[in-house]
Design an enzyme around this catalytic site. Structure first.
Site, short mmCIF file in Angstrom:
data_model
loop_
_atom_site.label_atom_id
_atom_site.label_comp_id
_atom_site.label_asym_id
_atom_site.label_seq_id
_atom_site.Cartn_x
_atom_site.Cartn_y
_atom_site.Cartn_z
N CYS A 144 3.98 -7.93 15.53
CA CYS A 144 5.35 -7.36 15.49
C CYS A 144 6.39 -8.46 15.35
CB CYS A 144 5.66 -6.59 16.77
SG CYS A 144 4.63 -5.17 17.06
N HIS B 103 -0.12 -2.65 17.23
CA HIS B 103 -1.25 -3.47 16.77
C HIS B 103 -2.49 -3.39 17.64
CE1 HIS B 103 2.26 -5.13 14.67
NE2 HIS B 103 1.39 -5.24 13.68
N LYS C 187 -6.35 -2.68 6.38
CA LYS C 187 -7.15 -3.40 5.40
C LYS C 187 -8.57 -3.61 5.93
CE LYS C 187 -4.68 -7.01 4.34
NZ LYS C 187 -4.29 -8.32 3.91
N HIS D 126 4.18 1.25 2.23
CA HIS D 126 5.35 0.58 1.65
C HIS D 126 5.87 1.39 0.46
CE1 HIS D 126 2.52 -2.75 2.94
NE2 HIS D 126 3.52 -2.90 3.78
N LYS E 213 -5.71 5.34 11.32
CA LYS E 213 -4.67 4.37 10.98
C LYS E 213 -5.13 3.64 9.69
CE LYS E 213 -2.25 0.57 13.27
NZ LYS E 213 -2.34 -0.59 12.47
N CYS F 12 4.03 -10.66 20.65
CA CYS F 12 3.06 -10.06 19.72
C CYS F 12 3.35 -10.62 18.33
CB CYS F 12 3.17 -8.53 19.71
SG CYS F 12 2.20 -7.79 18.37
N HIS G 272 0.84 -1.20 0.00
CA HIS G 272 0.00 0.00 0.00
C HIS G 272 0.87 1.24 0.00
CE1 HIS G 272 0.82 0.46 4.27
NE2 HIS G 272 0.26 -0.72 4.55
O1 ME8 Z 1 8.34 -4.63 9.42
N1 ME8 Z 1 3.30 4.60 7.13
O2 ME8 Z 1 7.74 -5.40 7.33
P1 ME8 Z 1 6.40 -4.59 7.06
C1 ME8 Z 1 4.58 4.66 6.73
N2 ME8 Z 1 9.43 -7.34 7.49
N3 ME8 Z 1 5.29 3.58 6.37
C2 ME8 Z 1 4.70 2.39 6.38
C3 ME8 Z 1 3.35 2.27 6.78
C4 ME8 Z 1 2.64 3.44 7.16
N4 ME8 Z 1 1.36 3.43 7.54
N5 ME8 Z 1 3.03 0.96 6.69
C5 ME8 Z 1 4.14 0.29 6.26
C6 ME8 Z 1 8.49 -5.36 8.46
N6 ME8 Z 1 5.15 1.15 6.07
C7 ME8 Z 1 9.68 -6.30 8.41
C8 ME8 Z 1 10.89 -5.51 8.02
S1 ME8 Z 1 13.50 -5.27 7.41
C9 ME8 Z 1 14.86 -6.10 7.77
C10 ME8 Z 1 12.19 -6.27 8.00
C11 ME8 Z 1 6.51 0.79 5.56
O3 ME8 Z 1 5.80 -5.21 5.85
C12 ME8 Z 1 7.63 1.34 6.43
O4 ME8 Z 1 8.81 1.35 5.68
O5 ME8 Z 1 5.58 -4.50 8.27
C13 ME8 Z 1 7.74 0.31 7.54
O6 ME8 Z 1 8.96 0.37 8.24
C14 ME8 Z 1 7.62 -0.95 6.70
O7 ME8 Z 1 6.65 -0.61 5.67
C15 ME8 Z 1 7.17 -2.15 7.51
O8 ME8 Z 1 6.92 -3.17 6.60
#
Ligand code: ME8
Length: 512
Positions: free
Chosen positions: A128, A146, A301, A20, A298, A125, A17
């Site tokens: 997380c 969460h 989905k 990301h 927030k 959790c 989304h």
């Molecule tokens: O944490 N606002 O993956 P993830 C801003 N796999 N950025 C956002 C966001 C939002 N509402 N939602 C997601 C993980 N992001 C682990 C990471 S790395 C070694 C492992 C972005 O799929 C932002 O970059 O939950 C956040 O840090 C990341 O997606 C978390 O992605």
């Protein structure tokens, strides 16, 4: 000169989304900017495919975890293609090359006595994928991200002696003169990390017995790597840690890891500790941005209020979507976004300011010079003014992740040219002074070329198109690379006298 930049690897239990996309687009803009500045860039992104969360999501959808990972990882690649993301490699943690890296790091830490077995009971959790102490939860005992209650888990696992790294980390995070200094940005978050570090570090569990969907430990195949350790090691695997030593030596350490604040602790404390333990250099910079909310709520989905990259592209086009997402708010603090806000910025910056500049310059060239760059004594005064404004602020803003500021400077350069057009009133000159008219139009075209080279990292396709429209004869990437080397404008500018211009059509139609 090399530059290694990374995004987080995203969990495949969610669809990509705007959150990301924000991290990936901003990383792409920096990667493109660095390439234009002559750096040999490695830009890594990918997907994080192990852990309890993915296994549960697969079960819910009646798929095997691997099936879910293949399908969802592909969705991320499709979206990055849609958004014109110029990554060098896309890593998946289920790839063979990654298993080998993870095993190598684990074995190394184990051999150094940094990993030991312990029985424990703690709150976990799944969202997380981490344990929490009660003091780290909110007043209802829920995780801050969460808003769900972590569950008590009891296991015998392998622990990492994180506590042993307290002083080493403190030195490297707080002392800019340390040869292994790791710069955490922004400042407020750096202070939070330092504050937390001062409270002391506890050893952390690095393995799971109950989670089968993971990488088995080389010294105990009954346990799998904790998903976070597995995930962080992707930054090594992606540049060839176990399969391409030359590449690895060339690019490691990372110049910047980008992410949001949710995962800054892992990147600024646990990751450096693993690297120190493994005897590897530390990343130079860890930069976190804020969290997006959508119309004050927030994004989720289940609430049905996520903005998808496809929706953004459908509404604004790829290049404008990239520009808007990257510059709508400062990189660092949390921010609220809305469709109204995005459209307002689109109309102001692109339809009105940029679009207006291109459209009237080309229209005048068509009306007075039959759509050819006027043949005149080169007038580069305006282009030089624009170049000076951009050189002063744009460059340092781009180098320091202030992309919204860099865009503001770009907009003020565009405004300057638009104002100059008003002051010159070429439509009056057409009646009185044709030489001056030619000189003015020539000047607008050259100034536009300078602006467009700066726009290139944000809007690669549109910039190239405008470059051709304004009659610049060469390849924009080559020209921009040369220009950014010493910011000297060639004697005759970029738009070549007598070159045929192209009709722009409507680049940025006004939206309502
Ligand atoms: O944490 N606002 O993956 P993830 C801003 N796999 N950025 C956002 C966001 C939002 N509402 N939602 C997601 C993980 N992001 C682990 C990471 S790395 C070694 C492992 C972005 O799929 C932002 O970059 O939950 C956040 O840090 C990341 O997606 C978390 O992605």
């Amino acid at each position: 000169m090399k530059f290694y930049i990374t995004t987080p690897i995203y969990y495949v239990n969610d669809i990509p989304h705007i959150g990301h996309s924000y991290t990936t687009i901003t990383s792409d803009i920096v990667a493109r900017w660095k390439r234009l500045n002559g750096f040999d860039v490695f830009f890594l992104t990918g997907t994080d495919e192990h852990g309890a969360k993915i296994a549960a999501a697969a079960k819910e959808r009646e798929k095997t975890p691997q099936e879910l990972c293949d399908e969802m990882s592909e969705k991320f690649r499709e979206v990055w293609k849609l958004l014109n993301i110029s990554y060098t490699d896309f890593i998946r943690t289920t790839q063979r090359r990654h298993f080998v890296s993870v095993e190598k790091i684990f074995q190394m830490l184990f051999d150094k006595g940094l990993i030991f077995k312990k029985k424990y009971e703690e709150l976990y959790c799944v969202g997380c994928e981490r344990f929490y102490a009660r003091k780290d939860l909110d007043e209802n005992g829920c995780c801050h991200f969460h808003k769900t209650k972590p569950v008590l888990q009891s296991e015998e696992n392998y622990f990492f002696k994180l506590s042993a790294f307290q002083n080493a980390l403190f030195e490297r995070i707080t002392n800019p003169n340390h040869k292994e200094y790791i710069e955490i940005q922004p400042e407020e978050r750096r202070n939070e990390i330092i504050g937390k570090l001062k409270l002391g570090l506890e050893d952390v569990s690095f393995s799971r017995t109950a989670v089968e969907w993971g990488i088995p430990l080389p010294f105990d195949k009954k346990q799998t790597s904790y998903v976070w350790v597995d995930a962080l090691i992707n930054y090594l695997t992606g540049i060839g840690y176990t399969e391409n030593e030359t590449n690895f030596q060339k690019y490691w350490p990372a110049d910047i890891h980008l992410m949001a604040k949710d995962i800054l602790w892992f990147h600024s404390v646990i990751w450096p500790a693993i690297l120190i333990g493994a005897g590897l250099p530390l990343p130079k910079k860890v930069y976190s941005h804020g969290f997006f909310t959508l119309n004050g709520s927030k994004m989720s989905k289940s609430l049905g209020n996520v903005i998808s990259p496809q929706e953004l592209v459908d509404k604004y086009g790829v290049d404008a979507a990239r520009y808007l997402v990257a510059t709508l708010m400062p990189f660092g603090p949390d921010g609220d976004i809305s469709w109204q806000g995005l459209t307002l910025k689109y109309n102001t910056d692109l339809a009105n300011n940029m679009g207006n500049l291109i459209s009237r310059t080309i229209k005048m060239t068509e009306k007075y010079f039959n759509l050819h760059v006027p043949q005149t004594v080169p007038n580069l005064e305006l282009a030089k003014k624009v170049a000076a404004i951009l050189k002063e602020n744009f460059v340092s803003d781009m180098d320091n992740m202030r992309l919204h500021k860099a865009a503001e400077t770009l907009q003020s350069a565009i405004t300057l040219v638009n104002r100059q057009i008003e002051t010159d009133a070429p439509w009056e000159l057409a009646k009185t002074d044709l030489d001056k008219l030619a000189s003015c139009i020539y000047a607008y075209l050259q100034a536009t070329d300078i602006i467009v080279m700066h726009l290139l990292p944000f809007m690669p396709t549109v910039s190239e198109k405008i470059w051709q429209i304004t009659g610049a004869g060469c390849d924009i990437n080559g020209a921009a690379k040369k220009y950014f080397e010493n910011t000297v404008i060639p004697e005759n500018g970029f738009s070549i006298p007598n070159a045929q211009l192209q009709s722009p059509g409507i680049l940025f139609p006004r939206l309502f």
